[in-house]
Design a protein around this motif. Structure first.
Motif, PDB file in Angstrom:
ATOM      1  N   ILE A  96       0.843  -1.201   0.000  1.00  0.00           N
ATOM      2  CA  ILE A  96       0.000   0.000   0.000  1.00  0.00           C
ATOM      3  C   ILE A  96       0.875   1.248   0.000  1.00  0.00           C
ATOM      4  N   GLU A  97       1.845   1.283   0.889  1.00  0.00           N
ATOM      5  CA  GLU A  97       2.713   2.446   0.981  1.00  0.00           C
ATOM      6  C   GLU A  97       3.626   2.560  -0.237  1.00  0.00           C
ATOM      7  N   VAL A  98       4.124   1.430  -0.718  1.00  0.00           N
ATOM      8  CA  VAL A  98       4.996   1.465  -1.896  1.00  0.00           C
ATOM      9  C   VAL A  98       4.256   2.022  -3.101  1.00  0.00           C
ATOM     10  N   VAL A  99       3.064   1.484  -3.373  1.00  0.00           N
ATOM     11  CA  VAL A  99       2.310   1.907  -4.549  1.00  0.00           C
ATOM     12  C   VAL A  99       1.854   3.357  -4.405  1.00  0.00           C
ATOM     13  N   ALA A 100       1.413   3.739  -3.209  1.00  0.00           N
ATOM     14  CA  ALA A 100       1.031   5.134  -2.985  1.00  0.00           C
ATOM     15  C   ALA A 100       2.226   6.057  -3.234  1.00  0.00           C
ATOM     16  N   GLY A 101       3.403   5.631  -2.792  1.00  0.00           N
ATOM     17  CA  GLY A 101       4.602   6.429  -3.032  1.00  0.00           C
ATOM     18  C   GLY A 101       4.910   6.576  -4.503  1.00  0.00           C
ATOM     19  N   TRP A 102       4.775   5.485  -5.251  1.00  0.00           N
ATOM     20  CA  TRP A 102       5.007   5.566  -6.694  1.00  0.00           C
ATOM     21  C   TRP A 102       4.043   6.558  -7.351  1.00  0.00           C
ATOM     22  N   LEU A 103       2.786   6.491  -6.972  1.00  0.00           N
ATOM     23  CA  LEU A 103       1.810   7.417  -7.542  1.00  0.00           C
ATOM     24  C   LEU A 103       2.181   8.864  -7.236  1.00  0.00           C
ATOM     25  N   CYS A 104       2.601   9.116  -6.024  1.00  0.00           N
ATOM     26  CA  CYS A 104       2.986  10.476  -5.641  1.00  0.00           C
ATOM     27  C   CYS A 104       4.233  10.938  -6.387  1.00  0.00           C
ATOM     28  N   GLU A 105       5.056   9.992  -6.846  1.00  0.00           N
ATOM     29  CA  GLU A 105       6.229  10.332  -7.657  1.00  0.00           C
ATOM     30  C   GLU A 105       5.875  10.564  -9.126  1.00  0.00           C
ATOM     31  N   GLY A 106       4.612  10.366  -9.490  1.00  0.00           N
ATOM     32  CA  GLY A 106       4.190  10.534 -10.870  1.00  0.00           C
ATOM     33  C   GLY A 106       4.260   9.275 -11.703  1.00  0.00           C
ATOM     34  N   ARG A 107       4.507   8.124 -11.063  1.00  0.00           N
ATOM     35  CA  ARG A 107       4.517   6.853 -11.789  1.00  0.00           C
ATOM     36  C   ARG A 107       3.083   6.333 -11.940  1.00  0.00           C
ATOM     37  N   SER A 108       2.927   5.343 -12.820  1.00  0.00           N
ATOM     38  CA  SER A 108       1.606   4.762 -13.074  1.00  0.00           C
ATOM     39  C   SER A 108       1.684   3.244 -12.883  1.00  0.00           C
ATOM     40  N   PRO A 109       1.619   2.775 -11.639  1.00  0.00           N
ATOM     41  CA  PRO A 109       1.786   1.340 -11.378  1.00  0.00           C
ATOM     42  C   PRO A 109       0.572   0.511 -11.764  1.00  0.00           C
ATOM     43  N   THR A 110       0.828  -0.753 -12.049  1.00  0.00           N
ATOM     44  CA  THR A 110      -0.212  -1.751 -12.285  1.00  0.00           C
ATOM     45  C   THR A 110       0.031  -2.890 -11.302  1.00  0.00           C
ATOM     46  N   VAL A 111      -1.007  -3.257 -10.547  1.00  0.00           N
ATOM     47  CA  VAL A 111      -0.867  -4.273  -9.509  1.00  0.00           C
ATOM     48  C   VAL A 111      -1.879  -5.384  -9.758  1.00  0.00           C
ATOM     49  N   PHE A 112      -1.407  -6.617  -9.758  1.00  0.00           N
ATOM     50  CA  PHE A 112      -2.274  -7.776  -9.924  1.00  0.00           C
ATOM     51  C   PHE A 112      -2.330  -8.541  -8.612  1.00  0.00           C
ATOM     52  N   ILE A 113      -3.545  -8.809  -8.153  1.00  0.00           N
ATOM     53  CA  ILE A 113      -3.772  -9.511  -6.897  1.00  0.00           C
ATOM     54  C   ILE A 113      -4.243 -10.927  -7.210  1.00  0.00           C
ATOM     55  N   HIS A 114      -3.510 -11.904  -6.706  1.00  0.00           N
ATOM     56  CA  HIS A 114      -3.873 -13.309  -6.889  1.00  0.00           C
ATOM     57  C   HIS A 114      -4.042 -13.993  -5.541  1.00  0.00           C
ATOM     58  N   THR A 115      -4.821 -15.054  -5.534  1.00  0.00           N
ATOM     59  CA  THR A 115      -4.819 -16.032  -4.441  1.00  0.00           C
ATOM     60  C   THR A 115      -4.733 -17.405  -5.098  1.00  0.00           C
ATOM     61  N   PRO A 116      -4.399 -18.444  -4.348  1.00  0.00           N
ATOM     62  CA  PRO A 116      -4.290 -19.760  -4.987  1.00  0.00           C
ATOM     63  C   PRO A 116      -5.558 -20.194  -5.714  1.00  0.00           C
ATOM     64  N   ASP A 117      -6.744 -19.922  -5.140  1.00  0.00           N
ATOM     65  CA  ASP A 117      -7.964 -20.329  -5.844  1.00  0.00           C
ATOM     66  C   ASP A 117      -8.569 -19.195  -6.672  1.00  0.00           C
ATOM     67  N   ASN A 118      -8.114 -17.975  -6.490  1.00  0.00           N
ATOM     68  CA  ASN A 118      -8.576 -16.793  -7.235  1.00  0.00           C
ATOM     69  C   ASN A 118     -10.078 -16.557  -7.143  1.00  0.00           C
ATOM     70  N   ALA A 119     -10.740 -17.193  -6.189  1.00  0.00           N
ATOM     71  CA  ALA A 119     -12.198 -17.066  -6.093  1.00  0.00           C
ATOM     72  C   ALA A 119     -12.637 -15.636  -5.818  1.00  0.00           C
ATOM     73  N   GLU A 120     -11.866 -14.910  -5.005  1.00  0.00           N
ATOM     74  CA  GLU A 120     -12.230 -13.541  -4.651  1.00  0.00           C
ATOM     75  C   GLU A 120     -11.268 -12.520  -5.245  1.00  0.00           C
ATOM     76  N   ALA A 121     -10.497 -12.909  -6.239  1.00  0.00           N
ATOM     77  CA  ALA A 121      -9.450 -12.025  -6.754  1.00  0.00           C
ATOM     78  C   ALA A 121      -9.983 -10.666  -7.222  1.00  0.00           C
ATOM     79  N   PRO A 122     -11.075 -10.578  -7.996  1.00  0.00           N
ATOM     80  CA  PRO A 122     -11.552  -9.245  -8.398  1.00  0.00           C
ATOM     81  C   PRO A 122     -11.985  -8.385  -7.214  1.00  0.00           C
ATOM     82  N   VAL A 123     -12.622  -9.002  -6.238  1.00  0.00           N
ATOM     83  CA  VAL A 123     -13.051  -8.267  -5.048  1.00  0.00           C
ATOM     84  C   VAL A 123     -11.830  -7.758  -4.285  1.00  0.00           C
ATOM     85  N   LEU A 124     -10.828  -8.605  -4.140  1.00  0.00           N
ATOM     86  CA  LEU A 124      -9.621  -8.217  -3.422  1.00  0.00           C
ATOM     87  C   LEU A 124      -8.852  -7.139  -4.185  1.00  0.00           C
TER      88      LEU A 124
END
Length: 275
Positions: free
Chosen positions: A217-245
């Motif tokens: 959270i802090e890393v990505v927020a810091g990148w945004l404040c630096e003017g970067r445009s990060p992309t983050v992918f959230i996975h779980t082993p079953d991916n059942a709730e991945a879009p919600v997460l």
């Protein structure tokens, strides 16, 4: 991935024809890992369908075919490389980065092959490289050499953070399977370009997934404040709730960076009925 059996009728409408499934996913998230291209190069018509289902600012991080990266290890790849680049052309600006995922057996000694490969790629795309050999993470000299190769091509280094996943033994079938397949590497949280990409693997328990991503959270927020445009992918082993997460992660970052645009609102899903 933009389809998952456990999402059907719960997060996205069901049934949906193939040419509408990505559109439904794009109501939840504004980026996707194009992992199917690792196994086979799609037709231009298929890729054109992906473009029609998404807005121009939707982000595809598209993986190079395994024939290029794993089987031929970046050498003698003129024909499959040409076919791949031609196939993804209909994505246009949606091709946020082309993803070069190397096998765990790819060592620092093979960096000259990666440098040659990057030099021959067209400048019309951005590139991101994922390595899995432990030396890149434990040997400072190997890390510097890789960073140098990537800097020359303005390419990003994609970390795959599995530290939260491997923190304690698996507790489900999906976790046990992932335990044997996923790389166990030290955490890396350094951006080389203005478009960092992060892949994060949590646990099937959403609370543990959320707990594990707190440093990001802090890393990505810091990148945004630096003017970067990060992309983050959230996975779980079953991916059942991945879009919600993924949306929860976005909300957590947005709480620290209020100017971050909101994600789209998913279309309502009608409850399943017998008739």
């Amino acid at each position: 991935m933009w389809t998952h059996r456990s999402w059907q009728g719960r997060l996205v409408p069901h049934p949906l024809p193939a040419h509408e499934r990505l559109r439904a996913y794009a109501g939840w998230c504004n980026a996707v890992e194009g992992n199917t291209t690792f196994y086979a190069t799609p037709s231009r018509d298929t890729v054109a369908s992906w473009a029609r289902q998404t807005d121009p600012d939707f982000r595809f991080v598209i993986k190079f075919p395994k024939l290029v990266t794993h089987e031929r290890r970046l050498a003698d790849v003129d024909e499959p490389l040409r076919a791949f680049l031609d196939a993804i052309e209909p994505l246009g600006p949606r091709a946020h980065a082309l993803w070069i995922q190397m096998p765990g057996s790819f060592t620092p000694a093979e960096l000259p092959a990666l440098a040659r490969f990057l030099r021959r790629l067209p400048g019309s795309h951005r590139y991101a490289v994922e390595v899995r050999h432990p030396a890149f993470f434990t040997d400072p000299r190997a890390a510097r050499l890789l960073e140098g190769v990537l800097a020359t091509a303005t390419a990003e280094w994609v970390p795959f953070d599995t530290t939260a996943f491997f923190r304690s033994p698996p507790t489900s079938d999906a976790e046990r399977e992932a335990w044997t397949r996923k790389p166990r590497l030290p955490l890396r949280a350094v951006a080389l370009t203005d478009r960092p990409i992060v892949r994060y693997l949590g646990r099937d328990d959403p609370a543990r997934t959320i707990e594990g991503w707190q440093p990001w959270i802090e890393v990505v927020a810091g990148w945004l404040c630096e003017g970067r445009s990060p992309t983050v992918f959230i996975h779980t082993p079953d991916n059942a709730e991945a879009p919600v997460l993924a949306r929860r992660f976005h909300d957590d970052v947005r709480a620290r960076v209020p100017d971050l645009a909101a994600l789209p609102e998913p279309a309502p899903v009608e409850p399943l009925t017998l008739f």
